[in-house]
Design an enzyme around this catalytic site. Sequence first.
Site, PDB file in Angstrom:
ATOM      1  N   HIS A   1     -11.943  -9.019 -29.217  1.00  0.00           N
ATOM      2  CA  HIS A   1     -12.215  -9.668 -27.926  1.00  0.00           C
ATOM      3  C   HIS A   1     -13.563 -10.351 -27.858  1.00  0.00           C
ATOM      4  O   HIS A   1     -13.936 -10.849 -26.799  1.00  0.00           O
ATOM      5  CB  HIS A   1     -12.154  -8.648 -26.784  1.00  0.00           C
ATOM      6  CG  HIS A   1     -10.803  -8.063 -26.566  1.00  0.00           C
ATOM      7  ND1 HIS A   1      -9.897  -8.601 -25.666  1.00  0.00           N
ATOM      8  CD2 HIS A   1     -10.188  -7.013 -27.128  1.00  0.00           C
ATOM      9  CE1 HIS A   1      -8.797  -7.876 -25.684  1.00  0.00           C
ATOM     10  NE2 HIS A   1      -8.942  -6.898 -26.571  1.00  0.00           N
TER      11      HIS A   1
ATOM     12  N   LYS B   1     -17.266 -13.226 -12.293  1.00  0.00           N
ATOM     13  CA  LYS B   1     -17.135 -12.605 -13.620  1.00  0.00           C
ATOM     14  C   LYS B   1     -18.408 -11.814 -13.869  1.00  0.00           C
ATOM     15  O   LYS B   1     -19.355 -11.909 -13.090  1.00  0.00           O
ATOM     16  CB  LYS B   1     -16.959 -13.675 -14.699  1.00  0.00           C
ATOM     17  CG  LYS B   1     -18.042 -14.769 -14.652  1.00  0.00           C
ATOM     18  CD  LYS B   1     -17.819 -15.874 -15.679  1.00  0.00           C
ATOM     19  CE  LYS B   1     -16.772 -16.882 -15.314  1.00  0.00           C
ATOM     20  NZ  LYS B   1     -15.617 -16.925 -16.153  1.00  0.00           N
ATOM     21  N   ARG B   2     -18.433 -11.028 -14.961  1.00  0.00           N
ATOM     22  CA  ARG B   2     -19.664 -10.345 -15.309  1.00  0.00           C
ATOM     23  C   ARG B   2     -20.800 -11.350 -15.452  1.00  0.00           C
ATOM     24  O   ARG B   2     -20.586 -12.490 -15.861  1.00  0.00           O
ATOM     25  CB  ARG B   2     -19.480  -9.579 -16.632  1.00  0.00           C
ATOM     26  CG  ARG B   2     -18.694  -8.289 -16.479  1.00  0.00           C
ATOM     27  CD  ARG B   2     -19.369  -7.319 -15.544  1.00  0.00           C
ATOM     28  NE  ARG B   2     -20.538  -6.722 -16.161  1.00  0.00           N
ATOM     29  CZ  ARG B   2     -20.571  -5.503 -16.682  1.00  0.00           C
ATOM     30  NH1 ARG B   2     -19.514  -4.731 -16.638  1.00  0.00           N
ATOM     31  NH2 ARG B   2     -21.684  -5.040 -17.224  1.00  0.00           N
TER      32      ARG B   2
ATOM     33  N   LYS C   1     -22.257 -16.750 -20.242  1.00  0.00           N
ATOM     34  CA  LYS C   1     -21.333 -17.278 -19.232  1.00  0.00           C
ATOM     35  C   LYS C   1     -22.019 -18.318 -18.340  1.00  0.00           C
ATOM     36  O   LYS C   1     -21.372 -19.016 -17.569  1.00  0.00           O
ATOM     37  CB  LYS C   1     -20.771 -16.141 -18.380  1.00  0.00           C
ATOM     38  CG  LYS C   1     -19.904 -15.164 -19.186  1.00  0.00           C
ATOM     39  CD  LYS C   1     -19.399 -14.023 -18.309  1.00  0.00           C
ATOM     40  CE  LYS C   1     -18.658 -12.949 -19.089  1.00  0.00           C
ATOM     41  NZ  LYS C   1     -17.244 -13.301 -19.377  1.00  0.00           N
TER      42      LYS C   1
ATOM     43  N   THR D   1      -9.912 -14.673 -18.530  1.00  0.00           N
ATOM     44  CA  THR D   1      -8.631 -14.453 -17.864  1.00  0.00           C
ATOM     45  C   THR D   1      -8.751 -14.832 -16.385  1.00  0.00           C
ATOM     46  O   THR D   1      -7.768 -15.212 -15.761  1.00  0.00           O
ATOM     47  CB  THR D   1      -8.190 -12.977 -17.978  1.00  0.00           C
ATOM     48  OG1 THR D   1      -9.314 -12.134 -17.699  1.00  0.00           O
ATOM     49  CG2 THR D   1      -7.658 -12.662 -19.352  1.00  0.00           C
TER      50      THR D   1
ATOM     51  N   LYS E   1      -6.194 -16.801 -13.680  1.00  0.00           N
ATOM     52  CA  LYS E   1      -5.873 -16.345 -12.323  1.00  0.00           C
ATOM     53  C   LYS E   1      -6.216 -17.426 -11.309  1.00  0.00           C
ATOM     54  O   LYS E   1      -5.463 -17.684 -10.359  1.00  0.00           O
ATOM     55  CB  LYS E   1      -6.665 -15.069 -11.987  1.00  0.00           C
ATOM     56  CG  LYS E   1      -6.263 -13.880 -12.837  1.00  0.00           C
ATOM     57  CD  LYS E   1      -7.295 -12.754 -12.789  1.00  0.00           C
ATOM     58  CE  LYS E   1      -7.060 -11.789 -13.949  1.00  0.00           C
ATOM     59  NZ  LYS E   1      -8.205 -10.895 -14.195  1.00  0.00           N
TER      60      LYS E   1
END
Length: 814
Positions: free
Chosen positions: A361, A552-553, A558, A659, A663
């Site tokens: 992952h 998100k985290r 990111k 993910t 969504k």
Amino acid sequence: MILKPEERVALDAGDFAAAVRRYVHYGRGKRLEDTTRGDLLEAVSLATREWLIERMLESERRTRERDSKRVYYLSLEFLIGRSLEMSLRNLGAWDAVRSILAEQRIDLEAVCETEPDAGLGNGGLGRLAACYLDSLATLGIPGYGYGINYEHGLFRQVIENGEQHERPDSWRQLGSPWLIQHPEHPISVPVYGRAGRHPRGGGAGSWLDCRVIVGIPCDMPIAGYGGDTVNWLRLYSATTADEFDVALFNQGDYLRAFERKLSTERISKILYPSGSTEAGQELRLLQEYFFTACALRDIVRRYTDVHASLEGLPDRVAIQLNDTHPALAVAELMRILVDECGIAFERAAEITRETLSYTNHTLLPEALEVWPRPMLGRVLPRHLQIIEELNFRFLADVERRWPGDIDRLRRTSIIEEGHPKRIRMGHLAMVGSHAINGVSRLHSELVRTRLAPDFAALWPERFQNVTNGVAPRRWLLQANPKLAELVTQRIGTGWTRDLEQLQRLETALDDAGFRAGLRAVKRANKQRLAELVDAETGVSLDPDALFDVQVKRIHLYKRQLLAALHAIHLFLRALDGEPAPHPRVCLFAGKAAPEYFLAKRVIRLLCAISRAVESEPRAREQLRVVFVPDYRVSLAEVIIPAADLSEQISTAGFEASGTGNMKLALNGALTMGTLDGANLEIRDAVGEENLYLFGLRAEQVEALRANGGYDPHRAVAESPTLARVIDALKSSRFAGDAGDVFAPLLHHLFEERDPYFVLADFDAYRAAQEQAARDYVDADAWSLRSGRNVARTGWFSSDRAVREYADRIWRLPR
Ligand code: 26Q
């Protein structure tokens, strides 16, 4: 024998009401009139559980009778969220139960809202595991999760003075109605001690003087959609066989008498936040081994209950390793086969490999697990012997294939040279698995070419891709009931089990009435979110604004920082009096690992920008910035359906899949993204015109890194807009009294030359954002594109993903 439909347990709404009364009355000792919300939640959940258990027993009976191949999903994380509404919907009992409770003046939705999330995961990897359990059951596959019954899940995040503080998450303090305890089936797991002499030729070894940890299983029923299959998630709590050390107690040393028990129970106390690689290493190793060993013993016991030897294990059992966290399964299964069953080492390795498969992952070097050899040898002495024996044989294969290639031996060895030597868990997982997969097309390619090229050259057939998916029941049916209803009116209910049927909406999108319907749904969802945000933060949002969402985290790769810099740009522009094409809400949510200093500073910056905007009426007309605390599954279920724009802006090559991107697109948000992870596949699905892609590609990022060509100062020199944003960040404008709180972020961007290249993508990002704002003005054209996102993202269902695993990795019969 299969039960005929009429023999199945009927779901009778009257029985249900009686069960609720019974649980309130005899469980809580109260009358229905006197119950609190908490009493009701428990009673309604326990009544629901009765149905689940009936179906679960029936599912088990069926699987046994057919001797079907079972799938076990080993994961240190399961981010389940709430279960009551999902279970009732999956049982097909939601509407019936809602009306029967309404007759007693009980509001089922309000009861469901009080359920605490089971937050036994950090983020993507844990939520993926939960979506896969949903799909396994929905597809009728006997597939089960194994993990740890953490007393405390991921910390609760509170924001005070714009800063993250962590509070313990005591999700089952009052007990959980979803957990069925089995203290009568304890599992003993040895640790520490010493191994007997390394057996020659890989013969049976021994493990002496060990300490024993006891694992107590607890099952959470997992209902598939339609309720025909109910599987379970088995979570273990760690304890000792004795309450306390009697010898010490008798000597009067009362505290020490309990020490061993307390220290053992720490193993299932708390979930490790991701990124906490420093503290408590040995405890993390114990967690990984503890649950893996419990799982394997349970799996092997279930198999040998019916089969005489373990020779045929791979025909009836598939075990999926969710990242390397359960990779000790390779050594533990080998130990069972060799030491306990007397199977020859080579044959045991074959059985192990045919049974196990491994999903990677992440490519982030800091997240690749390695254990110091001395520590592993101390905690698991026999496993270290087995790993070294496996490595010896594996390296002999490498040597046969590439004679004399010492450097390759060094690169591929399970054991990394150095002081101390370290065990590479990724290598162990790959050596012990018949299938190795990444989680998006791009990521799987990078696994093959960058992470493990030597392994891919050795065993090309083992490397696969399975692009992630998300559970349609939770992420559309439950989270967005209004959109679900609109969709169902057009194409019927088939999409809930076959999400690609959403394609049939394409023609509906030509209908102005349908597009107006989409807008009405989105607006209602934004209204619902605005109410929540107002209650949580006091910031009031206009549901007609463009809702630009990054949830998100919090992690540097990111790049929430990129979105923050852009928000500063919008703020400065608003202060200039320059009108924006359309008012915008920049909404952020996410947790930072407690010791991830810079990520926490990013949160402070986002909160500071929010405060600055709130204090400037001129800016507030066209911009709101808000950080919503304590991002979790149940909050995501409110935010995601309300998003217009989905921020997926990681540095290309770093986000394995994502993910949330799926969504959000499925709920009609347009992606604002880099060419990273599954964004690429989302582009292929929805079409270039229905999302915004910008910035460097993975190869460009890699090339820039290789030639050292990234210069943050030059990026600033070349962009007056960016220069102004950086100046504002350097000024006291956002920091206020807090002085130089943002200096570490600036230091990271400039002095440490930010490995995530935030500034390199700033201009491209700004341009794409400007285009999005202009496009949003044409509401009808936007809803057409939003609708296309809904219609074209059905492929990203976890049902599709799980079917791919079933066909190509677990080799289940169709
Ligand atoms: C490791 C050692 C010590 C403590 C914690 C950890 C640890 C814990 C969690 C390391 C990594 C994780 C989680 C990783 C994760 O969530 N990865 C995400 O997986 C998603 C599902 O495949 C992808 O969509 C995301 O792209 C990926 O970041």
